[in-house]
Scaffold this active site. Structure first.
Site, PDB file in Angstrom:
ATOM      1  N   GLU A 139      -6.889  32.432  23.885  1.00 23.31           N
ATOM      2  CA  GLU A 139      -8.327  32.884  23.334  1.00 23.31           C
ATOM      3  C   GLU A 139      -9.288  32.827  24.478  1.00 23.31           C
ATOM      4  OE1 GLU A 139      -9.857  31.047  19.681  1.00 23.31           O
ATOM      5  OE2 GLU A 139     -11.913  31.325  20.433  1.00 23.31           O
ATOM      6  N   GLU A 144     -20.093  34.331  22.817  1.00 24.61           N
ATOM      7  CA  GLU A 144     -20.416  33.732  21.448  1.00 24.61           C
ATOM      8  C   GLU A 144     -21.739  32.926  21.376  1.00 24.61           C
ATOM      9  OE1 GLU A 144     -17.893  31.028  19.133  1.00 24.61           O
ATOM     10  OE2 GLU A 144     -17.312  30.076  21.028  1.00 24.61           O
TER      11      GLU A 144
END
Ligand SMILES: *[C@@H]1O[C@H](CO)[C@@H](O)[C@H](O)[C@H]1NC(C)=O
Length: 249
Positions: A139, A144
């Site tokens: 990941e 974000e």
């Protein structure tokens, strides 16, 4: 410049150009046909994940090269289930996933870039990220925003071994450019360079990411890691000039 010099320059330019392929062009948010060629609605696995928003196709709009994901507060939704836990759904929101899967090949990699207008308000959790198609990790959180006034850049070797960098995000009302360069290092690990507004912010290493297929997801999740309650008015997350280039051989 003499003729031989010009000729070899031309050859170098030609071989360089052929090494880079556009996987997702900047025009993918121009029309439904362009969108459908490169993107699908929701997460690759469905409408729910790890927060208080359920993804819904109706919350995604695009035109003139820009996608807008809108989260709106709702009631009466059934709970989501994630990691064996029930999560209350308080929003309908938008997510899009690239149809292409991204696998770093020997000597290769990708550039993922775009311009993002993302909120850092409590309870809003927009993201631009890559995650494993089979199992987990890889990941890479290329950007974000977890409702804290910061932007985060993360690479997970395991759920407990990760690199992360949180940076102040001063003007969330403006677009900021994000670029992530993912490259093969040694046919086992990949390097991940994160850029914001044209400057390198951090370099991380994804252990054993080589040769593993990844999904590309852009989503506006809510609450969860961003705290709760989230806003009661609509939240917008906008993306333009999104582009993916492949350097794989
Ligand atoms: C992840 O694994 C790579 C390869 O072994 C290593 O270089 C990197 O430091 C690891 N990340 C963390 C946070 O330990």
């Amino acid at each position: 410049m003499h003729l031989l010099g010009a000729y070899s320059l031309l050859l170098a330019a030609a071989s360089c150009a052929s090494a880079v392929r556009t996987i997702i062009p900047k025009t993918s948010f121009d029309s439904q046909a362009n969108f459908d060629a490169d993107w699908a609605y929701n997460y690759p696995w469905g409408t729910d994940h790890n927060g208080g928003a359920r993804m819904d196709k109706g919350q995604v709009k695009f035109s003139n090269g820009m996608a807008t994901l809108t989260a709106k507060k709702v009631t009466g939704q059934k709970d989501a289930t994630h990691g064996g836990k029930q999560i209350k759904i308080n929003y309908l929101s938008g997510a899009i996933s690239a149809k292409e899967h991204f696998t770093v090949a020997r000597g290769g990699g990708y550039d993922f870039s775009g311009e993002f207008k993302a909120t850092t308000a409590k309870g809003t959790w927009p993201a631009f990220w890559l995650t494993a198609v089979e199992g987990w990790p890889p990941e890479i959180d290329m950007a974000e925003w977890k409702g804290s006034g910061k932007i985060s850049f993360n690479t997970f070797n395991t759920s407990s071994v990760l690199s992360w960098k949180d940076v102040n995000y001063a003007t969330p009302d403006q677009f900021h450019s994000i670029k992530c360069e993912v490259r093969d290092i040694n046919q086992r690990d990949v390097s991940v360079k994160f850029y914001m507004d044209g400057s390198l912010v951090t370099t991380q290493v994804g252990g054993n990411f080589f040769g593993k297929a990844m999904y590309l997801i852009i989503n506006l999740q809510m609450e969860g890691s961003s705290g709760s309650p989230g806003p009661s008015s609509d939240t917008l997350y906008q993306v333009r000039n999104l582009e993916v280039l492949s350097y794989n051989p």
